[in-house]
Design an enzyme around this catalytic site. Sequence first.
Site, mmCIF file in Angstrom:
data_model
loop_
_atom_site.group_PDB
_atom_site.id
_atom_site.type_symbol
_atom_site.label_atom_id
_atom_site.label_comp_id
_atom_site.label_asym_id
_atom_site.label_seq_id
_atom_site.Cartn_x
_atom_site.Cartn_y
_atom_site.Cartn_z
ATOM 1 N N ASP A 393 -1.713 3.714 1.760
ATOM 2 C CA ASP A 393 -0.969 2.943 2.695
ATOM 3 C C ASP A 393 -1.355 3.437 4.142
ATOM 4 O O ASP A 393 -0.265 3.296 4.818
ATOM 5 C CB ASP A 393 0.364 2.863 2.277
ATOM 6 C CG ASP A 393 1.028 1.602 2.962
ATOM 7 O OD1 ASP A 393 0.475 0.726 3.464
ATOM 8 O OD2 ASP A 393 2.467 1.690 2.825
ATOM 9 N N LEU A 394 -2.475 3.640 4.192
ATOM 10 C CA LEU A 394 -2.507 4.171 5.933
ATOM 11 C C LEU A 394 -2.813 2.854 7.005
ATOM 12 O O LEU A 394 -3.736 2.369 6.981
ATOM 13 C CB LEU A 394 -3.849 5.025 6.101
ATOM 14 C CG LEU A 394 -3.636 6.191 5.156
ATOM 15 C CD1 LEU A 394 -4.982 7.050 5.195
ATOM 16 C CD2 LEU A 394 -2.568 7.190 5.722
ATOM 17 N N GLU A 395 -1.543 2.623 7.675
ATOM 18 C CA GLU A 395 -1.537 1.171 8.337
ATOM 19 C C GLU A 395 -2.039 1.662 9.596
ATOM 20 O O GLU A 395 -2.134 0.709 10.515
ATOM 21 C CB GLU A 395 -0.243 0.729 8.327
ATOM 22 C CG GLU A 395 0.536 0.548 6.930
ATOM 23 C CD GLU A 395 1.911 -0.100 6.924
ATOM 24 O OE1 GLU A 395 2.382 -0.580 7.859
ATOM 25 O OE2 GLU A 395 2.506 -0.057 5.759
ATOM 26 N N ASN A 396 -2.466 2.821 10.048
ATOM 27 C CA ASN A 396 -2.916 3.134 11.358
ATOM 28 C C ASN A 396 -4.413 3.191 11.227
ATOM 29 O O ASN A 396 -5.003 4.063 12.126
ATOM 30 C CB ASN A 396 -2.250 4.186 11.878
ATOM 31 C CG ASN A 396 -0.794 4.084 12.121
ATOM 32 O OD1 ASN A 396 -0.470 3.025 12.913
ATOM 33 N ND2 ASN A 396 0.066 4.812 11.562
#
Length: 569
Positions: A393-396
């Site tokens: 869930d790496l949103e960056n």
Amino acid sequence: MDLVHRRFGRRRRVWAAAVTAALALSFAGLGANPASAADVNNAKNAGFESGLSNWTCSANSGTTVSSPVHGGTAALRATPAGQDNARCSQTVTVKPNSAYQLSAWVQGGYAYLGVTGTGITDVSTWTPDSGSWKQLTTGFTTGSSTTSVTVYTHGWYGQQPYYVDDLSVFGPDGGGGGDPEPTVPGTPGGLSVSGTTTNSVSLKWNTVSGATGYTVYRDGTKVTAVTGTSATITGLESSTSYSFQVAATNAAGESAKSAAVTARTKDRDSGGGGDLPRHAVTGYWQNFNNGAAVQRISDVSDQYDIIAVAFADATGTPGAVTFNLDTAGLNGYTVDQFKADIRAKQAAGKKVIISVGGEKGTVSVNDSASATNFADSVYSLMQEYGFDGVDIDLENGLNATYMTQALRALSAKAGPSMILTMAPQTIDMQSTSNSYFRTALNVKDILTVVNMQYYNSGSMLGCDGKVYSQGSVDFLTALACIQLEGGLDPSQVGLGLPASTRGAGSGYVAPSVVNAALDCLTRGTNCGSFKPSKTYPSLRGAMTWSTNWDATAGNAWSNAVGPHVHALP
């Protein structure tokens, strides 16, 4: 005042001029005489197998790495920094009045290849960032008194590192003693099956010294050629056995085929994640108190088939993560109780995984070392707490090359029953060229489900090229269609929505809208204005943020969506 354009305006003008010059110069020398049979590669240490011998890199920007490589066991990695563009060069002995072809394989950030000191017209060529190896090629002619030239590579200011391998200055022997001519490489060893799906088989094998590529054979017929030591063969029939071999290649020819391995594709109704139900509901469990109902794992509704523990924590080691249970914030919930609750959920047929990232996640996997650290640390958490797998869930942002490497290394440790989920934002899945989408396709053979977040989003394109706004059935179905038609199996696609209006800043829809979208995609009913060209009965299901916000609202979301998911065809 537009500070962004003021700060970068001059750099962009310089960049545009450099690009124009590079494109123009790349056409120079096209009238040179063709190569002859006696031509050789005049570059020394062209594959960087001897480190940086014969090469000079500005500001110590260059180093050699063992991965990724195009051929052999090493490649150049050069990193631009500040006002340095990571220029690496070599002086090459050439003959006067002669035509040469300059080429190199590149990957990563912006990469330039060029030559100076030709005595006639210096040339260069370039490519923007590339997630796989790409060959740059140009040609030049030497002047009447030219006996040496300088060949170079460089990146671009502020961009990502670039990689170079198998550089060649091919033409008449200048007498400087280039690398020896290649010989036919040896036969690859260690061929094995690393994963299967209903329609694909993934293979891996050992590196062969001197090889620049590999050819994969299925039942004796060539099916693909790759530059790395792994390949995924797609388009296969389910429940079918196939025989595979691989051969190593370079300019001298192709090796003998390896010993064969046999792989059988999975049954049509089987999927990643072991005994996970055909249709599943995923919920994120909060390891913190943000005003939603505080829960123990044992409190999570039985409607949830996959419970994603949010979140793992970054460490001081690049790529590595750890987990710290928020005992104080969770009303005294102890680690022993947490582990016992995980075991109880698993005994009831549920999966509990560790989620990495979130809105404030700072985990970065951008090289081989951090990929290894990620795989090792996540596997350690799986062993310590009993997690069934991992959620990305790496949103960056993420690096597709090294996240793929990390996930494959983790899968090799954890085995085929590992659950692997992803929760990209809508912008991440608009195109198969995006890093998140590429990663999902790269690990398709071990991927359980992609639960894209259909919330906190602006308007997005659907698979029909029309623009849709969040909050409608069409937004869910038209965007899901991109994944369903972009290479993911329907069983690897889920719809991610907030459990209540408090679960996200925007994008909440009533459970009835979620169920309508599920019906539209699986049965072709209850659609809005967008109706997919076909149905996807094996669509995996739905996801929500979070089980805690769901509980705050009396489990209204899971009580409505859960039974509907489990009753899908």
